[in-house]
Design an enzyme around this catalytic site. Structure first.
Site, PDB file in Angstrom:
ATOM      1  N   GLN A 126       0.782  -1.254  -0.149  1.00  0.00           N
ATOM      2  CA  GLN A 126      -0.027   0.099   0.034  1.00  0.00           C
ATOM      3  C   GLN A 126       0.881   1.236   0.195  1.00  0.00           C
ATOM      4  O   GLN A 126       1.670   1.554   0.940  1.00  0.00           O
ATOM      5  CB  GLN A 126      -0.895  -0.118   1.231  1.00  0.00           C
ATOM      6  CG  GLN A 126      -1.873   1.054   1.352  1.00  0.00           C
ATOM      7  CD  GLN A 126      -2.627   0.878   2.706  1.00  0.00           C
ATOM      8  OE1 GLN A 126      -3.074  -0.138   2.913  1.00  0.00           O
ATOM      9  NE2 GLN A 126      -3.060   2.047   3.196  1.00  0.00           N
ATOM     10  N   GLY A 127       0.887   2.070  -1.187  1.00  0.00           N
ATOM     11  CA  GLY A 127       1.668   3.284  -1.109  1.00  0.00           C
ATOM     12  C   GLY A 127       0.902   4.365  -0.992  1.00  0.00           C
ATOM     13  O   GLY A 127       0.301   5.198  -2.007  1.00  0.00           O
ATOM     14  N   SER A 129       1.369   6.673   2.474  1.00  0.00           N
ATOM     15  CA  SER A 129       2.404   7.685   3.292  1.00  0.00           C
ATOM     16  C   SER A 129       3.481   8.436   2.747  1.00  0.00           C
ATOM     17  O   SER A 129       4.102   7.383   1.770  1.00  0.00           O
ATOM     18  CB  SER A 129       2.791   6.991   4.766  1.00  0.00           C
ATOM     19  OG  SER A 129       1.513   6.591   5.505  1.00  0.00           O
ATOM     20  N   SER A 167       4.705  -1.227   3.789  1.00  0.00           N
ATOM     21  CA  SER A 167       5.026  -2.484   4.561  1.00  0.00           C
ATOM     22  C   SER A 167       5.533  -3.562   3.304  1.00  0.00           C
ATOM     23  O   SER A 167       4.356  -3.694   2.424  1.00  0.00           O
ATOM     24  CB  SER A 167       3.859  -2.852   5.512  1.00  0.00           C
ATOM     25  OG  SER A 167       3.762  -1.942   6.336  1.00  0.00           O
ATOM     26  N   GLU A 250      -9.168  -1.728   7.716  1.00  0.00           N
ATOM     27  CA  GLU A 250      -7.542  -1.797   8.144  1.00  0.00           C
ATOM     28  C   GLU A 250      -7.712  -1.426   9.840  1.00  0.00           C
ATOM     29  O   GLU A 250      -6.872  -1.914  10.373  1.00  0.00           O
ATOM     30  CB  GLU A 250      -6.710  -0.658   7.550  1.00  0.00           C
ATOM     31  CG  GLU A 250      -5.538  -0.663   8.004  1.00  0.00           C
ATOM     32  CD  GLU A 250      -4.356   0.122   7.249  1.00  0.00           C
ATOM     33  OE1 GLU A 250      -3.248   0.192   7.235  1.00  0.00           O
ATOM     34  OE2 GLU A 250      -5.149   1.057   6.525  1.00  0.00           O
TER      35      GLU A 250
END
Length: 390
Positions: A126-127, A129, A167, A250
């Site tokens: 997941q891109g 931040s 992550s 999430e």
């Protein structure tokens, strides 16, 4: 089990009971494999992911045409609960990404991407931040410039920027990437999502070593990366709503199996106090008591959020409450465990000290606690900001 602690009407309990029994039987026949000495944590978890998928325990609430079982969110919650209670790693945390694709991707994209995601054939990260925006997702600087070549019908974007805390990007095949596509539009309405293959030219992944020794988090550098228009998820400007959809999944501790794990450790702490009757400092008794209250509040709130989702409720700023409650419960629990279990430093899922170190990040990842309080103040309580009162 937590589903027995605070019963709510979630439909047919016999159906869920049957599902839980089937999973327990499967786990008895397919115990968690041992991690190989040279096996990285991400590789081990991916092997477990494939085992769970082979048993039919991944994507229960995803329609069958996209590789799931076509059941409800509660069925997937029940699976996560049972895995946590059995001291096994939970279902891979792809549920929130899968539901983002279900809501925003085209039918062709769902057919192509979702079955491979659920099976573990393609690993996703997941891109979101960025180093310059912190928890202010809307302040991102990564920019996707649409092609102005009329001969090619504006068929691609060129992306430049950097992502942080991504992550397991070093083990991933795809990244659900958010980038700004209009620098002149309001921040929340100018973010767009893309399914980015990480082997694309111009993509650089750099792992970061954490205090507990893990290299789960990564930096992601994007230098003139070409992304096809067909790889865009949803319309331009849908990125903020997509991000809020992922947050709804999430941040619910029931979806991740965290509540069962918290419950197991809490039960152990309570046993420890009973076994040491008369020799326990009052401060420690009070700390465990606060952990019990935190846990029960979190259970009740997570179940309410699940009920809202089953009723068709959309993701919203209420998820910031979930995040704050889960952060408080997790950090206090592991702090107390270090006090209550001196010299043992192991819990049902591994070293307490390692879990304690990881829990310190709970008030940062997924949006800092300060940002969550700002969201609650502004969007739920409608309180004025300093600029409004000056």
């Amino acid at each position: 089990m937590i589903h027995q602690d605070l019963p709510l009407d979630f439909g047919d309990p016999s159906d869920l009971t049957r599902l839980r029994r089937e999973l327990r039987a499967w786990l008895a026949e397919h115990p968690l494999p041992a991690r190989r000495p040279d096996e990285e944590p991400a590789r081990f978890l991916h092997r477990w992911h494939r085992m769970l998928h082979s048993g039919g325990w991944v994507g229960l609430d995803v329609p069958e045409e996209y590789g799931g079982r076509g059941l409800t969110a509660l069925h997937q919650v029940a699976v996560s609960d049972e895995l946590g209670a059995s001291r096994a790693p939970g279902v891979p945390r792809i549920g929130y990404l899968a539901h983002a694709l279900l809501e925003f991707a085209s039918h062709e994209q769902r057919v192509r991407l979702l079955p491979r995601m659920l099976a573990g054939d393609d690993v996703w990260c997941q891109g979101f931040s960025e180093p310059g925006a912190g928890s202010d997702l809307a302040g991102m600087a990564t920019y996707a410039r649409r092609s102005e070549d009329a001969d090619h019908d504006r068929d691609h974007y060129t992306v430049n920027g950097q992502k942080l805390w991504t992550s397991y990007a070093q083990h991933s095949d795809y990244c659900l990437l958010l980038a700004r596509t209009d620098r002149d539009a309001p921040t929340h309405s100018s973010i767009t999502a893309f399914a980015l293959p990480l082997d694309r030219a111009g993509v650089t992944v750099r792992p970061l070593k954490a205090a507990n020794g893990d290299d789960e988090f990564c930096e992601l550098f994007l230098d003139d990366v070409r992304i096809e228009a067909a790889e865009r998820i949803g319309a331009e400007g849908d990125g903020w709503r997509l991000a809020m959809t992922t947050v709804n999944y999430e941040r619910n501790a029931l979806d991740t199996g965290h509540l069962s794990k918290y419950g197991l450790l809490l039960a152990r702490l309570r046993r420890e106090l009973h076994e040491r009757a008369g020799g326990v400092p009052d401060g420690l008794v009070s700390s465990v008591g606060r952990c019990v209250v935190d846990y029960q509040v979190l259970v009740a709130h997570a179940r309410r959020r699940t009920a809202e989702r089953l009723a068709g409720g959309a993701a919203g700023p209420e998820s910031s409450i979930d995040k704050l409650l889960m952060t408080r419960a997790e950090q206090r629990l592991y702090e107390t465990a270090l006090q209550a279990l001196p010299g043992q430093l192991t819990d049902v899922n591994g070293a307490v000290y390692g879990e304690y170190l990881y829990s310190r990040a709970a008030s940062v990842y997924g949006g800092t606690s300060q940002i969550q309080r700002n969201i609650i103040a502004k969007r739920l309580l409608r309180l004025p900001s300093a600029s409004d009162t000056s």
